[in-house]
Design a protein around this motif. Structure first.
Motif, mmCIF file in Angstrom:
data_model
loop_
_atom_site.group_PDB
_atom_site.id
_atom_site.type_symbol
_atom_site.label_atom_id
_atom_site.label_comp_id
_atom_site.label_asym_id
_atom_site.label_seq_id
_atom_site.Cartn_x
_atom_site.Cartn_y
_atom_site.Cartn_z
ATOM 1 N N HIS A 1 47.620 53.657 41.229
ATOM 2 C CA HIS A 1 46.487 52.896 40.718
ATOM 3 C C HIS A 1 45.464 53.833 40.099
ATOM 4 O O HIS A 1 45.176 54.902 40.631
ATOM 5 C CB HIS A 1 45.809 52.122 41.863
ATOM 6 N N SER B 1 41.501 53.624 38.630
ATOM 7 C CA SER B 1 40.322 52.770 38.515
ATOM 8 C C SER B 1 39.729 52.861 37.117
ATOM 9 O O SER B 1 40.060 53.752 36.325
ATOM 10 C CB SER B 1 39.269 53.190 39.536
ATOM 11 N N GLU C 1 47.959 55.167 49.430
ATOM 12 C CA GLU C 1 46.617 54.614 49.288
ATOM 13 C C GLU C 1 46.251 54.592 47.822
ATOM 14 O O GLU C 1 46.829 55.305 46.994
ATOM 15 C CB GLU C 1 45.593 55.414 50.093
ATOM 16 N N ASP C 2 45.283 53.756 47.505
ATOM 17 C CA ASP C 2 44.801 53.616 46.128
ATOM 18 C C ASP C 2 43.948 54.826 45.777
ATOM 19 O O ASP C 2 42.964 55.110 46.453
ATOM 20 C CB ASP C 2 43.972 52.335 46.028
ATOM 21 N N ARG D 1 53.768 46.444 40.064
ATOM 22 C CA ARG D 1 52.408 46.942 40.278
ATOM 23 C C ARG D 1 51.525 46.816 39.043
ATOM 24 O O ARG D 1 50.383 47.246 39.055
ATOM 25 C CB ARG D 1 52.455 48.412 40.691
ATOM 26 N N ASP E 1 42.485 45.976 37.166
ATOM 27 C CA ASP E 1 42.822 46.531 38.469
ATOM 28 C C ASP E 1 42.944 45.436 39.518
ATOM 29 O O ASP E 1 43.885 45.407 40.318
ATOM 30 C CB ASP E 1 41.760 47.541 38.906
ATOM 31 N N ARG E 2 41.960 44.530 39.527
ATOM 32 C CA ARG E 2 41.979 43.456 40.521
ATOM 33 C C ARG E 2 43.144 42.494 40.289
ATOM 34 O O ARG E 2 43.785 42.032 41.231
ATOM 35 C CB ARG E 2 40.658 42.691 40.497
ATOM 36 N N ASN F 1 46.065 43.277 38.963
ATOM 37 C CA ASN F 1 47.278 43.958 39.421
ATOM 38 C C ASN F 1 47.371 43.959 40.945
ATOM 39 O O ASN F 1 48.438 43.742 41.513
ATOM 40 C CB ASN F 1 47.307 45.388 38.888
ATOM 41 N N GLU F 2 46.226 44.230 41.590
ATOM 42 C CA GLU F 2 46.209 44.225 43.053
ATOM 43 C C GLU F 2 46.543 42.836 43.601
ATOM 44 O O GLU F 2 47.338 42.694 44.539
ATOM 45 C CB GLU F 2 44.834 44.661 43.569
ATOM 46 N N TYR G 1 50.171 41.848 43.139
ATOM 47 C CA TYR G 1 51.031 42.531 44.109
ATOM 48 C C TYR G 1 50.898 41.897 45.491
ATOM 49 O O TYR G 1 51.890 41.747 46.205
ATOM 50 C CB TYR G 1 50.690 44.017 44.180
ATOM 51 N N GLU G 2 49.682 41.514 45.850
ATOM 52 C CA GLU G 2 49.479 40.833 47.133
ATOM 53 C C GLU G 2 50.259 39.509 47.170
ATOM 54 O O GLU G 2 50.865 39.154 48.183
ATOM 55 C CB GLU G 2 47.990 40.572 47.367
#
Length: 898
Positions: A7, A9, A122-123, A456, A554-555, A557-558, A561-562
């Motif tokens: 990831h 940012s 971790e990110d 991702r 970013d959000r 993609n996160e 994935y969740e």
């Protein structure tokens, strides 16, 4: 292979210094290896955990290997070996792109290495200092999940072996399909039963206790071609294994899996499970149960028989062409292809189970519409077994979810087609198919039809599935529209007609102006980058929009994935049902394929009995018939066993069909007991416990064994292990030694087989053996016909009763292109040898008509040789001593001649 994605940012994307922590650059790695103690320490600590593995360490877009691992990998993979740092801090290194890692890992596995994968855990956007990394997976030959590293038509078994109180425990798991089996039997870890099971399973990796240090045992297991992996003896302890298995299956006892009191089997199964949990760093979610079996329930098909009958690969180039598998392989699913191979290498011995399979084949053979409907409905199915395992282990992509959804969508038509079937196998399969409608509906509403290859980077989830995700996408869409219109607005505002708005990963969004127009830029432009032909700028408003876009990306993609992880968990809940679905589909696919082949190739249903009689009317060799084409193959019949003939001596010329005749008999028996129709006009099959074959021979240079020694070892195996229920195929005995030795051995072997009453087809060029039919009940002669006209011979490929004393070897030599002078000289020598009767063997039965005395030369009663033979203590004489003494006697007879 899904190992994650780094990831980045919004702030990092805009700052070149932060980008150096996310994308692989020479500056980063030079610093990392020479001065960055935290990075070196992180790598070293991970390497200490798995010192015997090649550690692939994720840095940006590459997996890097360092030090000795790098030297090894650069050699095996043929990639450049470089280094970073200076002096004592200089580390050899090499790397491969993370998106192409599968191919490189496969090469390392093939070369005999184990690979550990170190990923970011971790990110980086939230990391303080060095991004944390950990081993996410260890890849070994027996624990592979990736399709590119697996054979579609074969299982990839990981096997564990242990000895306990005189019994061998054997467990096998295919993590790619979820199949988990175990058994135990009397014997040793390298005994015949064990090696036979390994030949059937063809594992890619075998686990053994570390205490097994005997070189002979290790060598025998390594000769199977599998990787041998020693493990802590505690992993094989039945008590700890029992607890581990119960915890895995969420049960209080293993009795429901048929493992009660099978301590050796439990120990092996526990060792397999411990290993899978360790290398996959998880509780092995795809292993939801275990199936116990007994080796005595199945016909034994050892590696020699597999090779000689060319069941799954031919003897010429190792391919599928000309094999039984190629004939029967009309399956249309990957699961069916693997199941067909299992049935073929593990034929049944229970007549009721065989008849149930035959009933199902019979039903689909008679009902072409149902059969074709099933084949059509299965044709587009994905590999449900392996797909389920990849999803459960977290190694799947969104494309796997789409394939799963599509596969579930095709199950209703298959289940409906099976509803009217009456045979038990098909009815059971229909009842086993769970349509999982709710899971399919969830996947349908959640995953787009054509998702990206990675999990991702977003783009996987359908609009309407998540309100938060929809809102984020709407916001980013608005911002991107504003940015897209910015170029035209700024051109109008500044009057610079060549002004451009662009984007790249390093510097983000920018406004680019050529040198000639720099005097026209507004005051709110902030310089970002100088180029050869101009400069790049950013405005506060553009900076704000950029931050909004990148933050939303970013959000998104996160969040996607969740959602993907949530969907994966939903699938994992249904792992057991999905495995039952895939097994049911595989069984029906095999039955439909066998029925289809039976109809197209005019096969008949065999009659199965517990007698020892095998009666085949106009049998055909399935593979040769297919290769020759329609109506080209000459059929032949066979009747052997059940109080009649037990030894069939087959004579005749080379190339006339002796080997084909014998092999087709064995193949027909095997096909019948696997539940297939057979290539014949009619067939009665008395159950066979094992098929033995001794066909041809070759030097085993690795074991320092000559052709003759290999031949004798295979013959000894038959004589020591065959029963009245066995079927033996002997294609020549004694060719690897002198004529007299060979004839003597062939006669003695045939004589022993008569006493054992084992159903045997014995092809030989020692025509003297045909005399046995006059001396022993149960011996019959047949021969292959040939028509001779002058120097021309025509092979009729037809088997007739009676023996023959002609081999036509010289004629065959001529057909093969041997030069005419050599053939002519051979004919002259043949005539001379026949006149002198050089290899004549005399026979005389004793008063009972059952014992046999052979003589290689006329000997008088008082001859010293007679005394030496009579005084031999055969009860205490080893086979090797007997051969040595026979050779001495033979040499003495030769000396008398001269």
């Amino acid at each position: 292979m899904v190992w994650g994605w780094k990831h980045i940012s919004a702030d990092q994307r805009k700052d070149p210094e932060h980008l150096k922590a996310s994308y692989r650059t020479s500056d980063e790695l030079g610093t990392t290896m020479s001065t960055s103690t935290p990075m070196k320490r992180q790598y070293s600590e991970l390497k200490k955990q798995y010192p015997d593995c090649l550690l692939m360490f994720r840095l940006g877009d590459f997996f890097e290997l360092f030090n000795e691992d790098a030297k090894t990998a650069s050699h095996v993979l043929d990639i450049v070996l470089t280094s970073r740092g200076e002096g004592v801090d200089k580390w050899p290194m090499c790397g491969v792109p993370f998106h192409a890692a599968e191919g490189y890992v496969a090469k390392l596995l093939q070369a005999g290495y184990t690979v550990a994968i170190a990923e970011q855990v971790e990110d980086p956007a939230k990391a303080k200092g060095l991004v944390k990394r950990d081993i996410v997976r260890v890849i070994t030959p027996g624990t592979v999940l990736e399709p590119s590293m697996l054979q579609e038509t074969a299982n990839n078994f990981l096997v564990a072996l242990v000895e306990h109180e005189g019994k061998v425990g054997l467990a096998a798991v295919d993590v790619s399909t979820g199949e988990f089996i175990a058994t135990q039997f009397e014997g040793t870890m390298t005994g015949e039963k064990t090696l036979n099971e390994l030949a059937r399973l063809t594992p890619s990796e075998i686990l053994i206790p570390e205490s097994v240090s005997r070189k002979a045992e290790k060598s025998a297991l390594e000769n199977t071609g599998a990787r041998l992996t020693p493990r802590n003896d505690l992993d094989f302890s039945s008590s700890s294994a029992d607890e581990r298995l119960r915890e895995q299956f969420h049960v209080s006892t293993l009795e429901g899996y048929g493992l009660r009191d099978l301590k050796a089997a439990i120990g092996a199964a526990g060792a397999v499970l411990a290993y899978v949990q360790e290398v996959h760093r998880t509780n092995a979610p795809t292993l939801t149960g275990i199936r116990s079996f007994t080796v005595e329930d199945f016909m034994v098909v050892d590696s020699i028989t597999q090779r000689n009958l060319e069941l799954v690969r031919n003897a010429r180039d190792g391919t599928l062409r000309g094999t039984l598998l190629s004939v029967l392989s009309a399956t249309v699913t990957s699961m069916g292809k693997r199941k067909l191979k299992q049935w073929m290498l593990q034929p049944l011995r229970n007549p009721h189970e065989i008849e149930m399979r035959l009933d199902s084949v019979d039903e689909l053979a008679r009902n072409g519409l149902v059969r074709q409907g099933l084949i059509d409905s299965f044709r587009q199915l994905g590999d449900l077994e392996r797909m389920t395992s990849r999803i459960a282990f977290g190694a799947a992509t969104a494309k796997d979810l789409v394939t799963l959804k599509d596969t579930l969508g095709r199950l209703p038509s298959a289940k409906k087609a099976l509803e009217d079937c009456s045979s038990q196998v098909l009815k059971t399969a229909a009842e086993s198919i769970d349509l999982l409608s709710d899971l399919r509906a969830t996947l349908q509403s959640a995953v787009v039809d054509d998702p990206p290859a990675t999990i991702r980077e977003g783009g996987m989830i359908c609009q309407g599935y998540s309100k938060e995700l929809d809102d984020l996408k709407a916001s980013i869409s608005s911002d991107k529209k504003w940015i897209a219109s910015l170029q035209e607005r700024e051109r109008r505002r500044t009057g610079i007609r060549t002004l451009k708005v662009g984007y790249n990963k390093v510097f983000g969004y920018y406004i680019e102006v050529s040198h000639a127009n720099l005097s026209m830029i507004p005051d709110d432009y902030e310089r970002k980058q100088t180029l050869t032909g101009g400069e790049r700028f950013i405005t506060p408003e553009l900076k704000e929009k950029e931050a909004s876009v990148l933050s939303c990306e970013d959000r998104i993609n996160e969040l996607e994935y969740e959602i993907y992880e949530g969907l994966r968990s939903k699938v994992q809940v249904h792992t057991s049902a999905l495995h039952r679905d895939s097994d049911a589909i595989a069984v029906v696919d095999v039955v439909a394929a066998l029925a289809d082949v039976a109809v197209k190739r005019r096969y008949v249903r065999p009659r199965i009995s517990t007698s020892t009689r095998i009666k085949i009317t106009n049998g055909r060799h399935p593979a040769l018939e297919m290769m020759l084409g329609p109506n080209e193959f000459v059929p032949n019949s066979l009747d052997i066993g059940e109080g009649g003939t037990t030894l069939l001596i087959v004579t005749g010329p080379n190339m006339a069909g002796k080997s084909t005749y014998m092999r087709q008999a064995a193949l027909i028996v095997l096909m019948a007991q696997m539940g297939s129709f057979v290539p014949a006009k009619d067939a009665d099959i008395g159950l066979v416990d094992r098929i033995f074959t001794r066909v041809g021979a070759f030097d085993d240079l690795t074991a320092r064994q000559s052709t003759f020694m290999v031949e004798m070892i295979e013959t000894a195996n038959i004589l020591n292990n065959a029963t009245e229920k066995s079927l033996v195929i002997l294609d020549e005995i004694g060719r690897g030694t002198s004529t007299f030795d060979g004839m003597a051995l062939a006669w003695a072997v045939a004589e022993q087989i008569v006493m054992m009453r084992t159903r045997t087809l014995f092809a030989t060029h020692f025509h003297q053996l045909t005399e046995m039919a006059k001396l022993y009940h149960g011996v019959k002669n047949v021969h292959t016909l040939a028509r001779e006209s002058g120097d021309v011979i025509v092979f009729l490929h037809k088997v007739a009763e009676g023996g023959t004393d002609r081999s036509y070897g010289v004629h065959v030599a001529a057909l093969a292109g041997v030069p005419e002078p050599v053939v002519k000289r051979a004919k002259e020598m043949l005539l001379r040898l026949e006149r002198e009767n050089v290899v004549e063997l005399g026979f005389r039965a004793d008063a009972s008509g059952e014992a046999l005395q052979t003589s290689l030369e006329p000997l008088t009663v008082d001859d010293p040789l007679i005394e030496r033979i009579l005084n031999m203590d055969l009860e205490r004489t080893t086979p090797l001593d007997a051969l040595t003494r026979l050779k001495d006697i033979q040499e003495e007879i030769r000396q008398r001649k001269t």
